[in-house]
Design a protein around this motif. Structure first.
Motif, mmCIF file in Angstrom:
data_model
loop_
_atom_site.group_PDB
_atom_site.id
_atom_site.type_symbol
_atom_site.label_atom_id
_atom_site.label_comp_id
_atom_site.label_asym_id
_atom_site.label_seq_id
_atom_site.Cartn_x
_atom_site.Cartn_y
_atom_site.Cartn_z
ATOM 1 N N LEU A 8 0.805 -0.660 -0.014
ATOM 2 C CA LEU A 8 -0.035 -0.139 0.232
ATOM 3 C C LEU A 8 0.913 1.567 -0.192
ATOM 4 C CD1 LEU A 8 -3.304 -1.219 2.058
ATOM 5 C CD2 LEU A 8 -3.120 -0.622 -0.112
ATOM 6 N N TRP A 74 -20.008 -1.071 2.329
ATOM 7 C CA TRP A 74 -19.950 -1.686 3.143
ATOM 8 C C TRP A 74 -20.802 -1.201 3.978
ATOM 9 C CZ3 TRP A 74 -19.186 1.375 8.245
ATOM 10 C CH2 TRP A 74 -19.020 0.519 8.831
ATOM 11 N N ALA A 87 -13.215 0.425 9.176
ATOM 12 C CA ALA A 87 -12.102 0.812 8.021
ATOM 13 C C ALA A 87 -11.006 0.947 8.695
ATOM 14 C CB ALA A 87 -11.923 1.503 7.801
ATOM 15 N N ALA A 91 -9.208 6.066 1.999
ATOM 16 C CA ALA A 91 -8.463 5.543 1.882
ATOM 17 C C ALA A 91 -7.068 5.988 0.687
ATOM 18 C CB ALA A 91 -9.610 5.603 -0.429
ATOM 19 N N ILE A 99 -8.090 2.508 -2.830
ATOM 20 C CA ILE A 99 -7.975 0.828 -2.542
ATOM 21 C C ILE A 99 -8.493 1.270 -0.622
ATOM 22 C CG2 ILE A 99 -7.422 -0.965 -1.010
ATOM 23 C CD1 ILE A 99 -5.220 -1.264 -3.988
ATOM 24 N N THR A 100 -9.516 0.565 -0.193
ATOM 25 C CA THR A 100 -9.681 1.017 1.769
ATOM 26 C C THR A 100 -9.215 -0.417 2.189
ATOM 27 O OG1 THR A 100 -11.195 2.658 0.551
ATOM 28 C CG2 THR A 100 -11.544 1.832 3.037
ATOM 29 N N GLN A 101 -8.877 -0.507 3.569
ATOM 30 C CA GLN A 101 -8.600 -1.930 3.386
ATOM 31 C C GLN A 101 -9.372 -1.533 4.826
ATOM 32 O OE1 GLN A 101 -6.423 -3.837 3.147
ATOM 33 N NE2 GLN A 101 -5.610 -3.276 1.322
ATOM 34 N N SER A 106 -10.845 -5.406 1.882
ATOM 35 C CA SER A 106 -10.936 -4.003 0.717
ATOM 36 C C SER A 106 -11.814 -3.788 -0.071
ATOM 37 C CB SER A 106 -9.651 -4.075 0.206
ATOM 38 O OG SER A 106 -7.700 -3.889 1.172
ATOM 39 N N GLN A 119 -10.799 -10.110 -0.929
ATOM 40 C CA GLN A 119 -10.378 -10.166 0.393
ATOM 41 C C GLN A 119 -9.359 -11.691 0.567
ATOM 42 O OE1 GLN A 119 -14.391 -10.639 2.665
ATOM 43 N NE2 GLN A 119 -14.728 -11.931 1.262
ATOM 44 N N LEU A 123 -6.791 -11.429 -2.146
ATOM 45 C CA LEU A 123 -6.333 -9.327 -1.894
ATOM 46 C C LEU A 123 -4.936 -9.723 -1.543
ATOM 47 C CD1 LEU A 123 -7.149 -7.103 -0.777
ATOM 48 C CD2 LEU A 123 -7.040 -7.653 1.312
#
Length: 171
Positions: A8, A74, A87, A91, A99-101, A106, A119, A123
């Motif tokens: 990331l 989500w 979260a 992002a 990408i939002t973990q 994600s 995921q 992922l």
């Protein structure tokens, strides 16, 4: 998780570098074209409309702003009590999307504003292959079950998780 953090960080740096290059090359001051670094495509007049955000629960009972389409997806999946959990931070923008973990996976937002879940081992394999900035590009669907495992489809290939291991197929 350390490997995911490194990937990331690399994607963030690539996105920031690409954004800087695009901003410097744009006559309109809107970020240039839709291609990644090294793209020779001309700037387009298309403007992303996914800039709105929503606050969702994050680490240590904080609130984290994430893109609204990601927050909507989500919430559809059960929000904090759902499969992804909270979260883990804001992002990370990459290749015109993000990408939002979350605690357990994600949500990847495409430049067109489509949000897909990635995921687990799929992922990890996706991020190792470069995520959206790699040859696979953005997801085209959520993960789905397949004979004996899971499958995720991407713009440039497929990742399957069968017999306890992910297999990346590009092309």
């Amino acid at each position: 998780m350390d490997r995911i953090t490194r990937v990331l960080a690399t994607l963030t740096l690539a996105a920031l570098t690409g954004a800087g290059v695009a901003a410097c090359s744009s006559d309109e001051g809107q970020g240039g074209g839709s291609g990644g670094a090294g793209s020779s495509s001309p700037p387009t007049s298309e403007v992303r409309t996914t800039t709105s955000s929503a606050a969702v629960p994050g680490p240590a009972d904080s609130m984290v702003d994430i893109p609204a389409p990601v927050a909507d997806r989500w919430n559809e999946l059960g929000g904090e009590a759902g499969a992804l959990g909270r979260a883990t931070g804001p992002a990370t923008e990459v290749e015109g999307g993000s990408i939002t973990q979350f605690e357990r996976g994600s949500i990847v937002l495409s430049p067109e504003g489509r949000a897909f879940v990635v995921q687990g081992a799929i992922l990890e394999a996706y991020l190792e292959a470069g995520g959206p900035a790699g040859e696979l590009g953005f997801p085209t669907a959520d993960e789905a079950t397949t004979d004996g495992g899971w499958i995720s489809t991407f713009e440039g290939g497929v990742i399957t998780f069968i017999d306890g291991r992910p297999v990346v197929e590009v092309g």
